[in-house]
Design an enzyme around this catalytic site. Sequence first.
Site, mmCIF file in Angstrom:
data_model
loop_
_atom_site.group_PDB
_atom_site.id
_atom_site.type_symbol
_atom_site.label_atom_id
_atom_site.label_comp_id
_atom_site.label_asym_id
_atom_site.label_seq_id
_atom_site.Cartn_x
_atom_site.Cartn_y
_atom_site.Cartn_z
ATOM 1 N N ARG A 88 -15.145 4.904 -2.032
ATOM 2 C CA ARG A 88 -14.782 4.656 -0.731
ATOM 3 C C ARG A 88 -13.358 4.256 -0.599
ATOM 4 N NH1 ARG A 88 -16.705 0.900 0.887
ATOM 5 N NH2 ARG A 88 -18.040 0.024 -0.798
ATOM 6 N N TYR A 130 -15.573 12.506 -1.550
ATOM 7 C CA TYR A 130 -16.390 11.652 -2.129
ATOM 8 C C TYR A 130 -17.402 11.005 -1.500
ATOM 9 C CZ TYR A 130 -17.828 9.058 -6.225
ATOM 10 O OH TYR A 130 -18.774 8.203 -7.251
ATOM 11 N N GLY A 131 -18.588 10.560 -1.925
ATOM 12 C CA GLY A 131 -19.573 9.656 -1.389
ATOM 13 C C GLY A 131 -19.306 9.296 0.127
ATOM 14 N N GLY A 132 -19.468 7.864 0.171
ATOM 15 C CA GLY A 132 -19.447 7.446 1.618
ATOM 16 C C GLY A 132 -18.362 7.769 2.563
ATOM 17 N N LYS A 175 -23.003 5.864 5.136
ATOM 18 C CA LYS A 175 -22.136 4.584 5.462
ATOM 19 C C LYS A 175 -21.731 5.025 6.952
ATOM 20 C CE LYS A 175 -23.305 2.408 1.848
ATOM 21 N NZ LYS A 175 -23.200 2.257 0.691
ATOM 22 N N HIS A 216 -27.024 -3.236 5.275
ATOM 23 C CA HIS A 216 -26.703 -2.539 3.825
ATOM 24 C C HIS A 216 -27.727 -3.241 2.822
ATOM 25 C CE1 HIS A 216 -23.436 -2.109 0.343
ATOM 26 N NE2 HIS A 216 -24.196 -0.758 0.458
ATOM 27 N N SER A 259 -21.626 -3.401 -2.372
ATOM 28 C CA SER A 259 -21.697 -2.126 -3.298
ATOM 29 C C SER A 259 -21.512 -2.679 -4.794
ATOM 30 C CB SER A 259 -20.367 -1.221 -2.852
ATOM 31 O OG SER A 259 -20.652 -1.111 -1.366
ATOM 32 N N CYS A 283 -23.540 -3.958 -6.690
ATOM 33 C CA CYS A 283 -24.206 -5.437 -6.947
ATOM 34 C C CYS A 283 -25.641 -5.643 -7.280
ATOM 35 C CB CYS A 283 -23.595 -6.505 -6.103
ATOM 36 S SG CYS A 283 -22.006 -6.539 -6.034
ATOM 37 N N ASN A 294 -30.765 -1.293 -8.645
ATOM 38 C CA ASN A 294 -31.619 -1.933 -9.682
ATOM 39 C C ASN A 294 -32.812 -2.773 -9.327
ATOM 40 O OD1 ASN A 294 -30.413 -2.001 -12.608
ATOM 41 N ND2 ASN A 294 -28.960 -1.086 -11.143
ATOM 42 N N ASP A 339 -30.617 1.360 -0.283
ATOM 43 C CA ASP A 339 -29.060 1.134 0.135
ATOM 44 C C ASP A 339 -29.185 0.655 1.714
ATOM 45 O OD1 ASP A 339 -26.431 1.186 -0.632
ATOM 46 O OD2 ASP A 339 -26.085 2.992 0.341
ATOM 47 N N ARG A 394 -21.535 8.414 -10.417
ATOM 48 C CA ARG A 394 -22.829 8.287 -9.621
ATOM 49 C C ARG A 394 -23.812 9.551 -9.822
ATOM 50 N NH1 ARG A 394 -23.330 3.820 -5.366
ATOM 51 N NH2 ARG A 394 -21.390 2.806 -5.545
HETATM 52 P P1 GTP Z 1 -23.910 0.568 -4.178
HETATM 53 O O1 GTP Z 1 -24.824 1.895 -4.324
HETATM 54 O O2 GTP Z 1 -22.580 0.708 -4.355
HETATM 55 O O3 GTP Z 1 -24.411 0.097 -2.752
HETATM 56 O O4 GTP Z 1 -24.911 -0.449 -5.094
HETATM 57 P P2 GTP Z 1 -26.038 -1.214 -5.587
HETATM 58 O O5 GTP Z 1 -26.071 -2.353 -4.966
HETATM 59 O O6 GTP Z 1 -27.088 -0.282 -5.323
HETATM 60 O O7 GTP Z 1 -25.826 -1.496 -6.947
HETATM 61 P P3 GTP Z 1 -26.459 -1.157 -8.519
HETATM 62 O O8 GTP Z 1 -28.072 -1.500 -8.422
HETATM 63 O O9 GTP Z 1 -26.181 0.286 -8.906
HETATM 64 O O10 GTP Z 1 -25.836 -1.812 -9.624
HETATM 65 C C1 GTP Z 1 -24.583 -1.917 -9.907
HETATM 66 C C2 GTP Z 1 -24.222 -2.498 -11.025
HETATM 67 O O11 GTP Z 1 -24.673 -3.858 -11.337
HETATM 68 C C3 GTP Z 1 -24.719 -1.539 -12.400
HETATM 69 O O12 GTP Z 1 -23.979 -1.451 -13.505
HETATM 70 C C4 GTP Z 1 -26.091 -2.645 -12.933
HETATM 71 O O13 GTP Z 1 -26.068 -2.274 -14.181
HETATM 72 C C5 GTP Z 1 -25.479 -4.012 -12.454
HETATM 73 N N1 GTP Z 1 -26.517 -4.932 -12.179
HETATM 74 C C6 GTP Z 1 -27.647 -4.577 -11.288
HETATM 75 N N2 GTP Z 1 -28.461 -5.656 -11.304
HETATM 76 C C7 GTP Z 1 -28.027 -6.563 -12.339
HETATM 77 C C8 GTP Z 1 -28.462 -7.764 -12.692
HETATM 78 O O14 GTP Z 1 -29.607 -8.266 -12.327
HETATM 79 N N3 GTP Z 1 -27.727 -8.593 -13.631
HETATM 80 C C9 GTP Z 1 -26.463 -8.048 -13.961
HETATM 81 N N4 GTP Z 1 -25.800 -8.686 -15.135
HETATM 82 N N5 GTP Z 1 -26.134 -6.802 -13.816
HETATM 83 C C10 GTP Z 1 -26.944 -5.947 -12.805
HETATM 84 C C1 SPV Z 2 -21.651 1.724 -1.557
HETATM 85 O O1 SPV Z 2 -20.332 1.862 -1.923
HETATM 86 O O2 SPV Z 2 -22.141 0.846 -1.166
HETATM 87 C C2 SPV Z 2 -22.390 2.854 -1.904
HETATM 88 C C3 SPV Z 2 -21.666 4.303 -2.213
HETATM 89 O O3 SPV Z 2 -23.600 2.782 -1.594
HETATM 90 S S1 SPV Z 2 -20.866 5.244 -1.058
HETATM 91 O O4 SPV Z 2 -21.888 6.024 -0.597
HETATM 92 O O5 SPV Z 2 -19.645 5.527 -1.601
HETATM 93 O O6 SPV Z 2 -20.575 4.376 0.036
HETATM 94 MN MN MN Z 3 -24.000 0.988 -0.769
#
Ligand code: GTP
Ligand code: SPV
Ligand code: MN
Length: 612
Positions: free
Chosen positions: A90, A218-220, A227, A247, A269, A271, A275, A296, A388
């Site tokens: 983004r 791309y994406g968002g 978004k 979000h 994002s 963070c 997971n 998300d 992604r």
């Molecule tokens: P967006 O799709 O961008 O909104 O992101 P998201 O909030 O869904 O993040 P996602 O779960 O994809 O995690 C992003 C990164 O953080 C990945 O590389 C994960 O491996 C890492 N991560 C997720 N959970 C943890 C955790 O509990 N501890 C640590 N150290 N890293 C984490």
């Molecule tokens: C984010 O950036 O929070 C995402 C990926 O979930 S995007 O669709 O590019 O916004």
């Molecule tokens: Mn997101």
Amino acid sequence: MSSTLTAPRTTPRTTPSLDTPLTPNPDLLAWVDECARLTRPDRVVWCDGTEEERARLTEYAVTKGVLIKLNQEKLPGCYLHRSHPNDVARVEKCTFVCTTTRDEAGPNNNWMAPDEAYRKLGALLEGSMAGRTMYVVPYVMGPPGSPLAKIGVEITDSVYVALNMGIMTRMGNVALGMLRASSRFNRGLHCTLDLDPERRFICHFPQDNTIWSVGSGYGGNALLGKKCLALRIGSWLGRQEGWMAEHMMIMGVESPRGETTYVAAAFPSACGKTNFAMLIPPEHFRGWHVWTVGDDICWMRPGPDGRLWAINPENGYFGVAPGTNFATNPTAMRTMARDTLYTNVGLTPDGDVWWEGKDGPVPETLVDWQGRPWTPASKEKAAHPNSRFTAPMTNNPYLSPRANDPRGVPISAIVFGGRRSDTVPLVVQAFHWTHGVFLGATLGSETTAAATGQVGVVRRDPMAMLPFCGYDMGLYFGHWLDMAHCIASPPKIFQVNWFRKGADGRYLWPGYCDNMRVLKWIVDRAHGRAGARETCLGWVPRQSDFDLEGSGVTLEDVDEAQRIDLPAWQRELEDQEAFFTKHAATMPKEIVLLRQFLIAQMERERQRHPEA
Ligand code: GTP
Ligand code: SPV
Ligand code: MN
């Protein structure tokens, strides 16, 4: 339907051969016609959302080099896409909210006057689809029949975008069937142009329920349901209509007694939302299960029973690949094993995908995300840090049985979390709703590769919505405060930080599946049945309230992860100052006062512990 995709017509550009429209809706037909007259595509393809169409568009994308077919034995139905190297995330600096007045957009958004934006982007869009196909992509955000569901139509010149929208949303005839003759649909116009970053604009017109996006695929930036509609336009509509667009991921936490508690969590994002939403409880938590509702985005409205009810408006996951493996997120690994589009990951010689942090040995050779030869000795990464996967929600083995429920799920706890190597404790519970809004409003996080720009610098990212709030952020906090009056049984609010590090630079908390230990305390607190200790930041678990068995975490590390570091908090509160000043005009007084209250408490603490 168009059977012309693989055999291009030779129709002259000025008279695009209109594919049979799938709807008699006069407003939709008029708008599609208007867009076609502006962009002058060679042909118009209406997307119906059928499997047959998906197969045809996929095959076309492969012949055009937009998609690379992966090893179909290992990854059935999976394809790889490489975006332009300058178009990988983004771009917040190119993202605008185009309200009548600048004040409506607020200091948190880039603003452009609607007339100027339409003129500027209109000039770029003029004739921009000549020689290309224009896809008309009708879609629903939310389970069909939900009172919160919204309809959008995205016009795009990108077959990659059309295919992604087919995974991320309920796309095609289902949307047209819901829309019927209504003119109430979001109008999204997207064109990749030549991907020149100087001609990249993502403009939102909340007052017209319109989005124009040019210059990125791309994406968002380009999947306009996500978004742009679900958050920026959604948050605007939510304030007007009395609901909330956030979000947040949504999960159902099932206890051994069979009680399911729904939790929503906002992390910025990359963070940890995906997971957390797919968490598999550790061995020790036998009988506990986490069910994914969404990963998300979350739309919430007060229900007739006085609770806050949430839906996931999406139908798929656009998840971060790096760091994902069978140890950290086995559910994601299984979800993306078929019918998935991978973007900007590495390609192995046997047609498999690879990224930093994937299971198994590092391949001896592969083709990196930019299509160049790569070996473990290469200095650059094999996969882009924001690479992604786009996978259908139905692939998730732990998809909540309520994920498609039009009523949604009742939320008992809301969690805010950031990526902070210091200062912010592992978990805190707010004293009350207003205090929870304060915790969300003061959220800070280290920036990630999900947006272009510097990575790893702390910035204020209130409610993880800084890049996504479609209007003035102070008014948005006010909306949060107002919502409490429509919810008789509001969710309890928490703040977490999985990312705090010790003096030696290693994470103090193991994260991932062990986050279940924090989640259990949150769930128990939400039901009013776990102990806690009061601190100036909020309620925190005592050691005895916290189940660490089998985690391998030491009590010292947990204490350190929970420690209130007074000098660090002094810096934190000073760091908040600039944000509060910038938003002074509309920041709710309660939030300002809670900050003053915390500053005063911290000052007294420091006087009592001058050595700290
Ligand atoms: P967006 O799709 O961008 O909104 O992101 P998201 O909030 O869904 O993040 P996602 O779960 O994809 O995690 C992003 C990164 O953080 C990945 O590389 C994960 O491996 C890492 N991560 C997720 N959970 C943890 C955790 O509990 N501890 C640590 N150290 N890293 C984490
Ligand atoms: C984010 O950036 O929070 C995402 C990926 O979930 S995007 O669709 O590019 O916004
Ligand atoms: Mn997101």
